[in-house]
Design a protein around this motif. Structure first.
Motif, PDB file in Angstrom:
ATOM      1  N   VAL A   1      17.035 -32.350  26.935  1.00 22.46           N
ATOM      2  CA  VAL A   1      18.077 -31.961  27.887  1.00 22.46           C
ATOM      3  C   VAL A   1      17.638 -30.741  28.686  1.00 22.46           C
ATOM      4  O   VAL A   1      17.855 -30.651  29.899  1.00 22.46           O
ATOM      5  N   LEU A   2      16.997 -29.782  28.027  1.00 23.34           N
ATOM      6  CA  LEU A   2      16.566 -28.539  28.682  1.00 23.34           C
ATOM      7  C   LEU A   2      15.227 -28.672  29.405  1.00 23.34           C
ATOM      8  O   LEU A   2      14.830 -27.760  30.122  1.00 23.34           O
ATOM      9  N   PHE A   3      14.546 -29.782  29.215  1.00 25.61           N
ATOM     10  CA  PHE A   3      13.179 -29.955  29.702  1.00 25.61           C
ATOM     11  C   PHE A   3      12.992 -29.628  31.188  1.00 25.61           C
ATOM     12  O   PHE A   3      12.008 -28.986  31.550  1.00 25.61           O
ATOM     13  N   PRO A   4      13.897 -30.026  32.089  1.00 31.49           N
ATOM     14  CA  PRO A   4      13.685 -29.698  33.505  1.00 31.49           C
ATOM     15  C   PRO A   4      13.685 -28.195  33.792  1.00 31.49           C
ATOM     16  O   PRO A   4      13.146 -27.765  34.819  1.00 31.49           O
TER      17      PRO A   4
ATOM     18  N   LEU B   1      18.754 -47.529  24.309  1.00 28.25           N
ATOM     19  CA  LEU B   1      17.785 -47.534  25.410  1.00 28.25           C
ATOM     20  C   LEU B   1      17.292 -46.125  25.713  1.00 28.25           C
ATOM     21  O   LEU B   1      16.105 -45.917  25.972  1.00 28.25           O
ATOM     22  N   GLY B   2      18.202 -45.147  25.668  1.00 21.85           N
ATOM     23  CA  GLY B   2      17.793 -43.751  25.871  1.00 21.85           C
ATOM     24  C   GLY B   2      16.804 -43.303  24.812  1.00 21.85           C
ATOM     25  O   GLY B   2      15.801 -42.636  25.116  1.00 21.85           O
ATOM     26  N   LEU B   3      17.050 -43.665  23.558  1.00 21.23           N
ATOM     27  CA  LEU B   3      16.131 -43.289  22.483  1.00 21.23           C
ATOM     28  C   LEU B   3      14.778 -43.987  22.640  1.00 21.23           C
ATOM     29  O   LEU B   3      13.732 -43.396  22.350  1.00 21.23           O
ATOM     30  N   VAL B   4      14.794 -45.229  23.123  1.00 22.57           N
ATOM     31  CA  VAL B   4      13.536 -45.941  23.368  1.00 22.57           C
ATOM     32  C   VAL B   4      12.760 -45.255  24.493  1.00 22.57           C
ATOM     33  O   VAL B   4      11.550 -45.009  24.367  1.00 22.57           O
ATOM     34  N   PHE B   5      13.435 -44.938  25.602  1.00 25.25           N
ATOM     35  CA  PHE B   5      12.761 -44.255  26.709  1.00 25.25           C
ATOM     36  C   PHE B   5      12.164 -42.930  26.257  1.00 25.25           C
ATOM     37  O   PHE B   5      11.052 -42.584  26.644  1.00 25.25           O
ATOM     38  N   ARG B   6      12.910 -42.182  25.436  1.00 25.80           N
ATOM     39  CA  ARG B   6      12.392 -40.907  24.922  1.00 25.80           C
ATOM     40  C   ARG B   6      11.122 -41.122  24.120  1.00 25.80           C
ATOM     41  O   ARG B   6      10.140 -40.412  24.279  1.00 25.80           O
TER      42      ARG B   6
ATOM     43  N   PHE C   1      10.271 -37.289  33.351  1.00 23.65           N
ATOM     44  CA  PHE C   1      11.594 -37.753  33.785  1.00 23.65           C
ATOM     45  C   PHE C   1      12.200 -38.698  32.750  1.00 23.65           C
ATOM     46  O   PHE C   1      13.388 -38.601  32.429  1.00 23.65           O
ATOM     47  N   ALA C   2      11.387 -39.621  32.225  1.00 26.82           N
ATOM     48  CA  ALA C   2      11.888 -40.572  31.225  1.00 26.82           C
ATOM     49  C   ALA C   2      12.324 -39.844  29.959  1.00 26.82           C
ATOM     50  O   ALA C   2      13.334 -40.209  29.344  1.00 26.82           O
ATOM     51  N   PHE C   3      11.587 -38.815  29.561  1.00 24.55           N
ATOM     52  CA  PHE C   3      11.952 -38.036  28.379  1.00 24.55           C
ATOM     53  C   PHE C   3      13.294 -37.334  28.594  1.00 24.55           C
ATOM     54  O   PHE C   3      14.180 -37.386  27.731  1.00 24.55           O
ATOM     55  N   THR C   4      13.460 -36.711  29.741  1.00 22.39           N
ATOM     56  CA  THR C   4      14.717 -36.015  30.044  1.00 22.39           C
ATOM     57  C   THR C   4      15.869 -36.999  30.187  1.00 22.39           C
ATOM     58  O   THR C   4      16.939 -36.808  29.597  1.00 22.39           O
ATOM     59  N   ALA C   5      15.663 -38.061  30.962  1.00 28.02           N
ATOM     60  CA  ALA C   5      16.737 -39.037  31.175  1.00 28.02           C
ATOM     61  C   ALA C   5      17.127 -39.712  29.868  1.00 28.02           C
ATOM     62  O   ALA C   5      18.323 -39.882  29.584  1.00 28.02           O
ATOM     63  N   GLY C   6      16.147 -40.086  29.062  1.00 32.50           N
ATOM     64  CA  GLY C   6      16.442 -40.705  27.774  1.00 32.50           C
ATOM     65  C   GLY C   6      17.226 -39.777  26.866  1.00 32.50           C
ATOM     66  O   GLY C   6      18.172 -40.202  26.184  1.00 32.50           O
ATOM     67  N   SER C   7      16.853 -38.507  26.848  1.00 31.18           N
ATOM     68  CA  SER C   7      17.568 -37.523  26.022  1.00 31.18           C
ATOM     69  C   SER C   7      19.001 -37.345  26.499  1.00 31.18           C
ATOM     70  O   SER C   7      19.935 -37.288  25.697  1.00 31.18           O
TER      71      SER C   7
ATOM     72  N   ILE D   1      20.849 -39.460  28.311  1.00 33.08           N
ATOM     73  CA  ILE D   1      21.623 -40.685  28.102  1.00 33.08           C
ATOM     74  C   ILE D   1      22.005 -40.836  26.634  1.00 33.08           C
ATOM     75  O   ILE D   1      23.155 -41.164  26.310  1.00 33.08           O
ATOM     76  N   ALA D   2      21.059 -40.597  25.743  1.00 32.83           N
ATOM     77  CA  ALA D   2      21.348 -40.725  24.306  1.00 32.83           C
ATOM     78  C   ALA D   2      22.414 -39.727  23.877  1.00 32.83           C
ATOM     79  O   ALA D   2      23.363 -40.076  23.165  1.00 32.83           O
ATOM     80  N   ALA D   3      22.283 -38.473  24.311  1.00 34.04           N
ATOM     81  CA  ALA D   3      23.249 -37.440  23.926  1.00 34.04           C
ATOM     82  C   ALA D   3      24.630 -37.729  24.509  1.00 34.04           C
ATOM     83  O   ALA D   3      25.651 -37.632  23.804  1.00 34.04           O
ATOM     84  N   LEU D   4      24.686 -38.076  25.792  1.00 31.55           N
ATOM     85  CA  LEU D   4      25.962 -38.377  26.433  1.00 31.55           C
ATOM     86  C   LEU D   4      26.631 -39.579  25.766  1.00 31.55           C
ATOM     87  O   LEU D   4      27.838 -39.556  25.497  1.00 31.55           O
TER      88      LEU D   4
END
Length: 193
Positions: free
Chosen positions: A31-34, A91-96, A115-121, A123-126
């Protein structure tokens, strides 16, 4: 005397608690990656979770499998009520996971993997927070089966729970970096916390 139902409820509750604590910090780093500088800061953040990140999802499997084994009726009601969120979370966990592995192996596409790491994180958290919100607000049940619509989980309350969990995971990630890093990254983690 403690019955088997109570024992299983404690096992499932412990598994979910362990997942939130142990996987929460690496979701938080995603989540903080960016906010981390491209290059050394991001590499150090990823390296801090590298030894432990992939084992943490085991607790989630134990919670879901325990719910299926010990409380099949609850499983049969909860899953249809939250299918879109569970699919999004998985899917978020898979992308991560894919992004985590390929970020090092394919440096020419590192921006895509970041981007995939951040988006996956995110999406999974939300999704996890929204699942919690949907469960807390209640599920419509008729004749021991889910009787709501595909979109019953989408409410302002579930969205608030989702955003709150994203922020909570971000705090866990910042605290992890405070413990595991030093220098500028640690200072940034203090600021983010």
């Amino acid at each position: 005397m403690i019955d088997l139902t109570t024992v299983w409820a404690f096992i499932i509750a412990f598994a979910i608690f362990a997942y939130v604590v142990m996987d929460g910090f690496d979701l938080g780093i995603g989540v903080l990656f960016p906010s981390f500088a491209v290059g050394r800061e991001r590499d150090r953040a990823m390296n801090s979770i590298a030894p432990v990140w992939d084992g943490n999802e085991t607790w989630l499997v134990l919670g879901g499998g325990g719910l299926f084994a010990a409380f099949p009726l609850a499983y049969a009601v909860i899953l249809p009520a939250t299918y879109p969120l569970i699919i999004a979370m998985l899917l978020g966990l898979v992308f991560r996971g894919v992004a985590f592995e390929y970020r090092w192996r394919d440096p020419s596409h590192r921006k895509l993997w970041d981007f995939a790491f951040t988006a996956g994180s995110m999406i999974a958290a939300l999704s996890q927070g929204m699942i919690l919100g949907a469960l807390l607000q209640g599920i419509e049940v008729t004749d021991r089966a889910y009787s709501g619509s595909w979109w019953d989980w989408l409410t302002p309350f579930s969205l608030l729970c989702g955003v709150a969990l994203v922020v909570g995971y971000g705090l866990l990630g910042a605290c992890w970096l405070i413990l595991k890093t030093e220098g500028g990254l640690r200072d940034k983690a203090y600021h983010l916390a």
